[in-house]
Scaffold this motif. Structure first.
Motif, mmCIF file in Angstrom:
data_model
loop_
_atom_site.group_PDB
_atom_site.id
_atom_site.type_symbol
_atom_site.label_atom_id
_atom_site.label_comp_id
_atom_site.label_asym_id
_atom_site.label_seq_id
_atom_site.Cartn_x
_atom_site.Cartn_y
_atom_site.Cartn_z
ATOM 1 N N MET A 167 0.833 -1.209 0.000
ATOM 2 C CA MET A 167 0.000 0.000 0.000
ATOM 3 C C MET A 167 0.866 1.257 0.000
ATOM 4 O O MET A 167 0.556 2.254 -0.665
ATOM 5 C CB MET A 167 -0.897 0.035 1.247
ATOM 6 C CG MET A 167 -1.967 -1.012 1.323
ATOM 7 S SD MET A 167 -2.957 -0.750 2.823
ATOM 8 C CE MET A 167 -3.843 -2.317 2.904
ATOM 9 N N LEU A 168 1.961 1.215 0.763
ATOM 10 C CA LEU A 168 2.802 2.402 0.941
ATOM 11 C C LEU A 168 3.551 2.789 -0.325
ATOM 12 O O LEU A 168 3.994 3.927 -0.467
ATOM 13 C CB LEU A 168 3.799 2.168 2.084
ATOM 14 C CG LEU A 168 3.176 1.943 3.465
ATOM 15 C CD1 LEU A 168 4.248 1.602 4.486
ATOM 16 C CD2 LEU A 168 2.399 3.171 3.922
ATOM 17 N N THR A 169 3.723 1.853 -1.245
ATOM 18 C CA THR A 169 4.450 2.142 -2.484
ATOM 19 C C THR A 169 3.535 2.184 -3.699
ATOM 20 O O THR A 169 4.001 2.438 -4.810
ATOM 21 C CB THR A 169 5.538 1.080 -2.719
ATOM 22 O OG1 THR A 169 4.930 -0.213 -2.785
ATOM 23 C CG2 THR A 169 6.567 1.090 -1.602
ATOM 24 N N ALA A 170 2.252 1.949 -3.505
ATOM 25 C CA ALA A 170 1.319 1.899 -4.632
ATOM 26 C C ALA A 170 1.092 3.287 -5.231
ATOM 27 O O ALA A 170 1.289 4.310 -4.577
ATOM 28 C CB ALA A 170 -0.016 1.315 -4.178
ATOM 29 N N ASN A 171 0.674 3.302 -6.501
ATOM 30 C CA ASN A 171 0.352 4.572 -7.158
ATOM 31 C C ASN A 171 -0.798 5.289 -6.454
ATOM 32 O O ASN A 171 -0.872 6.517 -6.458
ATOM 33 C CB ASN A 171 -0.012 4.331 -8.624
ATOM 34 C CG ASN A 171 1.183 3.925 -9.447
ATOM 35 O OD1 ASN A 171 2.319 4.263 -9.111
ATOM 36 N ND2 ASN A 171 0.954 3.190 -10.518
ATOM 37 N N ASN A 172 -1.695 4.509 -5.872
ATOM 38 C CA ASN A 172 -2.843 5.076 -5.162
ATOM 39 C C ASN A 172 -2.654 4.925 -3.654
ATOM 40 O O ASN A 172 -3.582 4.590 -2.923
ATOM 41 C CB ASN A 172 -4.138 4.378 -5.589
ATOM 42 C CG ASN A 172 -4.370 4.476 -7.083
ATOM 43 O OD1 ASN A 172 -4.097 5.508 -7.693
ATOM 44 N ND2 ASN A 172 -4.856 3.409 -7.675
ATOM 45 N N SER A 173 -1.429 5.182 -3.171
ATOM 46 C CA SER A 173 -1.104 4.877 -1.780
ATOM 47 C C SER A 173 -2.032 5.586 -0.791
ATOM 48 O O SER A 173 -2.472 4.981 0.196
ATOM 49 C CB SER A 173 0.351 5.250 -1.485
ATOM 50 O OG SER A 173 0.585 6.616 -1.769
ATOM 51 N N ILE A 174 -2.347 6.864 -1.024
ATOM 52 C CA ILE A 174 -3.192 7.580 -0.069
ATOM 53 C C ILE A 174 -4.600 7.002 -0.054
ATOM 54 O O ILE A 174 -5.220 6.850 1.007
ATOM 55 C CB ILE A 174 -3.212 9.095 -0.381
ATOM 56 C CG1 ILE A 174 -1.838 9.702 -0.086
ATOM 57 C CG2 ILE A 174 -4.277 9.798 0.441
ATOM 58 C CD1 ILE A 174 -1.769 11.201 -0.226
ATOM 59 N N GLU A 175 -5.115 6.654 -1.237
ATOM 60 C CA GLU A 175 -6.450 6.037 -1.272
ATOM 61 C C GLU A 175 -6.448 4.690 -0.552
ATOM 62 O O GLU A 175 -7.391 4.358 0.187
ATOM 63 C CB GLU A 175 -6.923 5.847 -2.714
ATOM 64 C CG GLU A 175 -7.465 7.109 -3.363
ATOM 65 C CD GLU A 175 -6.409 7.818 -4.214
ATOM 66 O OE1 GLU A 175 -6.782 8.684 -5.003
ATOM 67 O OE2 GLU A 175 -5.221 7.485 -4.067
#
Length: 650
Positions: free
Chosen positions: A236-244
């Motif tokens: 999650m922390l490195t995903a393109n949509n990390s904040i979402e």
């Protein structure tokens, strides 16, 4: 203690005992697999691999080898030639390191030395490494074909060599004791970010999370975000949509907490909103499904997508910290990114306070950030010549070396010269950079700061791997004082101040030749007349002040009943000594008519401006700039100035 409190304590100790017993059992299994692997690698490394020895070894493993198998191996020698060329020594070294580590684990567990975060890590590490070793043995024991066995054995040896990395475990060993946070720093190219990628790729346990430097802070306003199901927290922390992802996760967990009866003040979203609102942003925040909404004053809510990078970074860091597993390591690369000083300090104070169970490990070069952290230890990261191998050096106490120095000198492999002055524009620094280009010149303030930093760096040669020297003004020091400093690698320039050196005859003549030349005779005469006339009282006052301060500093008085007598005796002796020294200097000024003789002993800051103006320059700084220019362009002149200093940094 109440009966209930006593029972709670007993229950907690019982849980810890069960966990420790479980860990001991896991370590015992791990040690068994490790010893079995070490024995096997030693056996394999002793074989001189060829077709015959390969056949002999496989027969010992219970394989039935046909003539067709032998012919296949003989005509395709790559299978045993690969085994002959394998890096057994490297693998043995890694396994031996693991063996040493496991012995230390046993001792630490018996003594109860480890904190809970490290104990959790060890549990995960031991289980995962045991599985790696077991998988290796299963993979090679499942092969019954002569040729397939040799190929599989070589491939599995390579896999094992890549998967085992005791070097990374050494990093975690720094975090085993007490309740502290850490800063990892090193010179550019030491590989801080690469280290985190290595950690995440190879040994990332359930109780370690990594917040990357290039964390993605973009937010979509399309109303539809495609999510991967079952994504791990670190992903999650490195995903393109990390904040979402983080928003969805914190909302989901908060709902579960409400459903399980947790009071509102303890729910994750409540904590998130509270921390955000206490940072002085004049904004409040709410989370709805995958969306973050901001409110300023009484205005209506608006999307975080229109917020600043700082606001989005803050939301990201708060959610990541609140969602981190209990008793886990939180590695944060470049924590200061998108944050200013006061806001940065306030945010991490609150995060550390909210999650005292976490061990925060910051990777940064920013002095202000490191200085803002309480209860923190520094770990110096040194990149070695070996691929993806690091040395970790803990700096137990950095009070004797300024933090700015520690973080800044790592950009060079050169020895260091500490000098007086508060910036690189000081005269000391400007001249030294020209004269000693193969040294790192570092202005650190006062004479005492020069001495402290020189002593501190030279006391940590195993960490910094370089030598430090200090260079200070003479300031009317006695020969004994100069020799005492030299014993600690602190040297004096041979002149009362740098300005004395710059206006001596040789340098004055050189500067004069580079500009519209003046007759130096009347200029020198004016300087001599000033020193012997109006400037004499200022010279003697400067001398008295500096010598008296040094005398008092050098005398040590221990407390006792006769303290008054001791002080009177000391003052009487110092009074006579100081009056005699002042008298001698006064007489020298009266008797001497030699320009260089007088210029070498007086405070020359006032004289530099005078000499500059007599030469037709505006200020003393203009004169210094000419000296610097000549030092950079004239090798012979630079050698002359070095000879005048008569010091060696070897």
């Amino acid at each position: 203690m109440t009966r209930l409190g006593y029972l709670d304590l007993v229950a907690e100790e019982r849980v810890l005992t069960i966990l420790t017993d479980k860990l001991r059992t896991n370590i015992s299994v791990y040690r068994s697999e490790l010893v079995k692997t070490i024995d096997l690698i030693q056996r394999l490394s002793a074989i001189e691999w060829n077709a015959d020895t390969a056949k002999e070894y496989c027969e010992e493993q219970g394989m039935q080898i046909t003539d067709a198998m032998i012919e296949q191996v003989s005509t395709s020698p790559a299978s045993y030639e690969n085994l002959a060329g394998f890096a057994y020594t490297d693998l043995q070294g890694k396994l031996d390191s693991l063996k040493n580590q496991v012995e230390n684990l046993d001792k630490g567990i018996e003594l109860g030395e480890f904190n809970q975060v490290y104990t959790n890590y060890v549990e995960s590490f031991v289980v995962n490494t045991t599985q790696t070793l077991s998988s290796f043995h299963r993979a090679i024991s499942s092969q019954h074909s002569f040729y397939s066995f040799l190929t599989t054995l070589f491939n599995q040896l390579n896999n094992l060599l890549a998967l085992i990395n005791p070097n990374l475990n050494e990093l975690y060993e720094h975090f085993r004791y007490g309740n502290k946070n850490y800063v990892i720093f090193g010179k550019n190219g030491a590989g801080k970010t690469t280290l985190l990628k290595k950690v995440s790729r190879e040994i990332l346990a359930d109780n370690s999370i990594i917040v990357p430097a290039d964390r993605n802070l973009t937010i979509q306003d399309s109303g539809h975000v495609s999510f991967q199901l079952g994504i791990a927290f670190n992903s999650m922390l490195t995903a393109n949509n990390s904040i979402e992802y983080l928003t969805r996760e914190i909302v989901h967990k908060a709902k579960d907490e409400y459903d399980n009866g947790k009071v509102k003040s303890d729910v994750l979203t409540t904590k998130f909103y509270k921390i955000f609102s206490q940072l002085g942003l004049e904004r409040s925040i709410t989370a709805e499904r995958e969306s973050l909404l901001l409110t300023a004053g009484g205005a209506s809510k608006y999307s975080m997508s229109t917020g600043s990078d700082g606001e989005r970074s803050i939301a990201y860091l708060i959610m990541a910290t609140l969602l981190a597993p209990e008793n886990s390591y939180v590695f944060i690369d470049e924590p200061e990114r998108h944050l200013n000083g006061a806001l940065m300090r306030n945010l991490f104070d609150k995060l550390e306070s909210e999650r005292p169970d976490l061990c925060f490990i910051y990777l940064t070069h920013v002095t202000d950030f490191v200085a803002s952290r309480k209860n923190v230890e520094l770990i110096y990261l040194e990149k070695t010549n070996a691929y993806e191998v690091w040395n970790f050096k803990k700096i137990e106490d950095f009070d004797d070396v300024s933090l700015d120095v520690i973080l800044s000198i790592e950009g060079t492999n050169e020895n260091i010269i500490f000098c007086e002055g508060n910036s690189r524009t000081s005269i000391d620094c400007k001249i030294l950079e020209c004269l000693y280009p193969n040294h790192e010149i570092k202005p650190v303030g006062s004479c005492e700061q020069v001495k402290m930093n020189t002593r501190g760096i030279n006391g940590k040669e195993n960490i910094f791997r370089r030598k430090a020297f200090g260079l200070v003004d003479d300031d009317y020091m006695s020969t004994a004082e100069i020799n005492a400093l030299r014993a600690n690698n602190v040297l004096t320039i041979g002149f009362n101040e740098w300005e004395n050196l710059l206006i001596c005859s040789e340098i004055l003549k050189k500067v004069n030749s580079a500009i519209p030349s003046k007759d130096l005779t009347p200029i020198k005469a004016a300087v001599v007349a000033h020193i012997k006339g109006n400037g004499k009282n200022a010279v003697l006052s400067d001398f008295v002040t500096k010598r008296y301060a040094k005398i008092i500093l050098a005398d040590k008085i221990s407390y006792g009943l006769d303290l008054t007598t001791r002080i009177d005796t000391l003052n009487a002796r110092n009074r006579d000594m100081l009056v005699d020294a002042v008298s001698k200097l006064s007489q020298k000024i009266t008797d001497s008519t030699d320009y260089d003789d007088l210029v070498s002993v007086v405070p020359a800051k006032m004289l530099l401006a005078m000499v500059a103006q007599e030469l037709g320059l505006h200020t003393g700084d203009d004169y210094v700039d000419w000296v610097v220019k000549l030092l950079k362009t004239d090798i012979c002149f630079a050698n002359t100035v070095r000879n005048k200093l008569n010091i060696s940094f070897e």
